[in-house]
Design a protein around this motif. Structure first.
Motif, PDB file in Angstrom:
ATOM      1  N   ILE A 121      11.439  -4.547 -13.748  1.00 10.83           N
ATOM      2  CA  ILE A 121      10.423  -3.700 -14.385  1.00 10.83           C
ATOM      3  C   ILE A 121       9.096  -3.820 -13.643  1.00 10.83           C
ATOM      4  CG2 ILE A 121       9.038  -3.377 -16.484  1.00 10.83           C
ATOM      5  CD1 ILE A 121      11.644  -4.166 -18.035  1.00 10.83           C
ATOM      6  N   VAL A 122       8.704  -5.049 -13.293  1.00  8.83           N
ATOM      7  CA  VAL A 122       7.454  -5.238 -12.558  1.00  8.83           C
ATOM      8  C   VAL A 122       7.545  -4.573 -11.187  1.00  8.83           C
ATOM      9  CG1 VAL A 122       5.952  -6.977 -11.477  1.00  8.83           C
ATOM     10  CG2 VAL A 122       6.725  -7.297 -13.824  1.00  8.83           C
ATOM     11  N   SER A 123       8.705  -4.623 -10.558  1.00 10.27           N
ATOM     12  CA  SER A 123       8.884  -3.942  -9.263  1.00 10.27           C
ATOM     13  C   SER A 123       8.687  -2.433  -9.398  1.00 10.27           C
ATOM     14  CB  SER A 123      10.275  -4.228  -8.693  1.00 10.27           C
ATOM     15  OG  SER A 123      10.412  -5.591  -8.414  1.00 10.27           O
ATOM     16  N   ILE A 124       9.198  -1.871 -10.470  1.00  6.19           N
ATOM     17  CA  ILE A 124       9.011  -0.434 -10.720  1.00  6.19           C
ATOM     18  C   ILE A 124       7.535  -0.127 -10.950  1.00  6.19           C
ATOM     19  CG2 ILE A 124       9.502   1.434 -12.362  1.00  6.19           C
ATOM     20  CD1 ILE A 124      12.313   0.062 -12.711  1.00  6.19           C
ATOM     21  N   ILE A 125       6.872  -0.964 -11.735  1.00  4.47           N
ATOM     22  CA  ILE A 125       5.430  -0.780 -11.969  1.00  4.47           C
ATOM     23  C   ILE A 125       4.666  -0.880 -10.653  1.00  4.47           C
ATOM     24  CG2 ILE A 125       3.378  -1.792 -13.058  1.00  4.47           C
ATOM     25  CD1 ILE A 125       5.271  -2.643 -15.391  1.00  4.47           C
ATOM     26  N   LEU A 126       5.026  -1.852  -9.815  1.00  2.00           N
ATOM     27  CA  LEU A 126       4.370  -1.999  -8.511  1.00  2.00           C
ATOM     28  C   LEU A 126       4.566  -0.751  -7.652  1.00  2.00           C
ATOM     29  CD1 LEU A 126       5.240  -5.692  -7.635  1.00  2.00           C
ATOM     30  CD2 LEU A 126       2.958  -4.758  -8.039  1.00  2.00           C
ATOM     31  N   SER A 127       5.757  -0.171  -7.692  1.00  4.00           N
ATOM     32  CA  SER A 127       6.020   1.059  -6.930  1.00  4.00           C
ATOM     33  C   SER A 127       5.136   2.198  -7.409  1.00  4.00           C
ATOM     34  CB  SER A 127       7.483   1.487  -7.076  1.00  4.00           C
ATOM     35  OG  SER A 127       8.333   0.520  -6.614  1.00  4.00           O
ATOM     36  N   ILE A 128       5.001   2.324  -8.713  1.00  2.00           N
ATOM     37  CA  ILE A 128       4.168   3.387  -9.282  1.00  2.00           C
ATOM     38  C   ILE A 128       2.703   3.167  -8.913  1.00  2.00           C
ATOM     39  CG2 ILE A 128       3.324   4.378 -11.453  1.00  2.00           C
ATOM     40  CD1 ILE A 128       6.180   3.734 -12.601  1.00  2.00           C
ATOM     41  N   VAL A 129       2.239   1.933  -9.058  1.00  2.00           N
ATOM     42  CA  VAL A 129       0.844   1.622  -8.717  1.00  2.00           C
ATOM     43  C   VAL A 129       0.598   1.873  -7.238  1.00  2.00           C
ATOM     44  CG1 VAL A 129      -0.861  -0.251  -8.547  1.00  2.00           C
ATOM     45  CG2 VAL A 129       0.500   0.006 -10.621  1.00  2.00           C
ATOM     46  N   TYR A 130       1.564   1.516  -6.378  1.00  2.00           N
ATOM     47  CA  TYR A 130       1.404   1.750  -4.937  1.00  2.00           C
ATOM     48  C   TYR A 130       1.310   3.242  -4.640  1.00  2.00           C
ATOM     49  CZ  TYR A 130       2.292   2.159   0.011  1.00  2.00           C
ATOM     50  OH  TYR A 130       2.187   2.489   1.331  1.00  2.00           O
ATOM     51  N   ILE A 136       0.193   5.549  -6.510  1.00  2.77           N
ATOM     52  CA  ILE A 136      -1.067   6.093  -7.016  1.00  2.77           C
ATOM     53  C   ILE A 136      -2.263   5.575  -6.227  1.00  2.77           C
ATOM     54  CG2 ILE A 136      -2.616   6.140  -9.029  1.00  2.77           C
ATOM     55  CD1 ILE A 136      -0.054   6.060 -10.780  1.00  2.77           C
ATOM     56  N   THR A 137      -2.283   4.257  -5.952  1.00  2.00           N
ATOM     57  CA  THR A 137      -3.475   3.631  -5.375  1.00  2.00           C
ATOM     58  C   THR A 137      -3.323   3.181  -3.925  1.00  2.00           C
ATOM     59  OG1 THR A 137      -2.881   1.388  -6.055  1.00  2.00           O
ATOM     60  CG2 THR A 137      -4.105   2.738  -7.657  1.00  2.00           C
ATOM     61  N   GLY A 138      -2.088   3.032  -3.466  1.00  2.00           N
ATOM     62  CA  GLY A 138      -1.878   2.479  -2.126  1.00  2.00           C
ATOM     63  C   GLY A 138      -1.895   0.957  -2.108  1.00  2.00           C
ATOM     64  N   LEU A 139      -2.016   0.364  -3.284  1.00  2.00           N
ATOM     65  CA  LEU A 139      -2.034  -1.096  -3.409  1.00  2.00           C
ATOM     66  C   LEU A 139      -0.937  -1.531  -4.367  1.00  2.00           C
ATOM     67  CD1 LEU A 139      -5.863  -1.551  -3.846  1.00  2.00           C
ATOM     68  CD2 LEU A 139      -4.561  -1.902  -1.752  1.00  2.00           C
ATOM     69  N   PRO A 140      -0.330  -2.644  -4.200  1.00  2.00           N
ATOM     70  CA  PRO A 140      -0.379  -3.575  -3.075  1.00  2.00           C
ATOM     71  C   PRO A 140       0.320  -2.985  -1.857  1.00  2.00           C
ATOM     72  CG  PRO A 140       1.236  -4.327  -4.661  1.00  2.00           C
ATOM     73  CD  PRO A 140       0.580  -3.103  -5.246  1.00  2.00           C
ATOM     74  N   LEU A 182      -1.179 -11.273  -4.028  1.00  2.00           N
ATOM     75  CA  LEU A 182      -2.108 -11.528  -5.134  1.00  2.00           C
ATOM     76  C   LEU A 182      -2.184 -10.319  -6.061  1.00  2.00           C
ATOM     77  CD1 LEU A 182      -4.213 -13.284  -6.567  1.00  2.00           C
ATOM     78  CD2 LEU A 182      -5.916 -12.367  -4.991  1.00  2.00           C
ATOM     79  N   GLN A 183      -2.271  -9.129  -5.501  1.00  2.00           N
ATOM     80  CA  GLN A 183      -2.309  -7.918  -6.327  1.00  2.00           C
ATOM     81  C   GLN A 183      -1.031  -7.777  -7.149  1.00  2.00           C
ATOM     82  OE1 GLN A 183      -2.972  -5.188  -3.138  1.00  2.00           O
ATOM     83  NE2 GLN A 183      -5.189  -5.468  -3.146  1.00  2.00           N
ATOM     84  N   SER A 184       0.102  -8.103  -6.554  1.00  2.00           N
ATOM     85  CA  SER A 184       1.383  -8.047  -7.269  1.00  2.00           C
ATOM     86  C   SER A 184       1.404  -9.038  -8.422  1.00  2.00           C
ATOM     87  CB  SER A 184       2.540  -8.374  -6.323  1.00  2.00           C
ATOM     88  OG  SER A 184       2.580  -7.469  -5.275  1.00  2.00           O
ATOM     89  N   LEU A 185       0.917 -10.239  -8.168  1.00  2.00           N
ATOM     90  CA  LEU A 185       0.907 -11.260  -9.221  1.00  2.00           C
ATOM     91  C   LEU A 185      -0.044 -10.903 -10.359  1.00  2.00           C
ATOM     92  CD1 LEU A 185       1.151 -14.580  -7.204  1.00  2.00           C
ATOM     93  CD2 LEU A 185       2.929 -13.451  -8.544  1.00  2.00           C
TER      94      LEU A 185
END
Length: 171
Positions: A25-34, A36-40, A74-77
């Protein structure tokens, strides 16, 4: 064989399964955030690592890649920490993974009060976050080992936060 049956229990496997689901789930959230924002920026880290392998890279290039990786990690954590705290508070002691496996956090001392509970959830999640950042992945293995080393299957961060993970049907 008998010792193995005592060490590997369905409860411990459920805890590991809950962690895996939460990690997905966190990996999916990270993909979505990336998106949208390019980060992490893990793709940027990978691109720089490939570039270093193609040519004779300087030490500065390697340092740049490590700095980029640490920033992305760090951004992922931070996203993982927010997921862990928010889902635990909103789902009353469970993350989504724990909910699926019918597990729940319970305070060891069983005292009442929402503020102490919230603070302890934050402390527990922060300790997981801090050790993951400092040791970069080693805490998962330490938590698994510590879960197998005691009868209540307490991980290190459970002890610090004064929590125990229980089956919901034990409440």
């Amino acid at each position: 064989m008998e010792n193995r049956q005592k060490i590997i229990t369905s409860f411990r496997l459920k805890r590991i399964g809950a962690f895996v689901i939460d990690a997905i789930i966190v990996s999916i959230i990270l993909s979505i955030v990336y998106r949208i924002t390019g980060l992490p920026n893990f793709p940027g880290v990978l691109a720089n690592m490939i570039e270093i392998q193609k040519e004779t890279a300087s030490q500065d290039a390697a340092v740049k890649v490590m700095a980029l990786f640490n920033e992305a990690f760090l951004q992922s954590l931070i996203i993982y920490f927010c997921y862990d705290v928010l889902t635990t508070l909103l789902l009353r002691g469970s993350t989504i993974g724990k909910k699926i496996f019918r597990l729940k956090l319970k305070r060891i001392n069983n005292k009442k009060g929402i503020l102490p509970y919230v603070l302890l959830v934050i402390v527990r999640s922060f300790f997981k976050f801090l050790t993951m950042f400092i040791f970069q992945g080693l805490p998962f293995f330490l938590s698994v080992i510590s879960m197998f080393a005691n009868k209540k299957s307490l991980a290190v961060h459970d002890r610090i936060g004064r929590f125990v993970v229980i089956n919901k049907n034990e409440i």
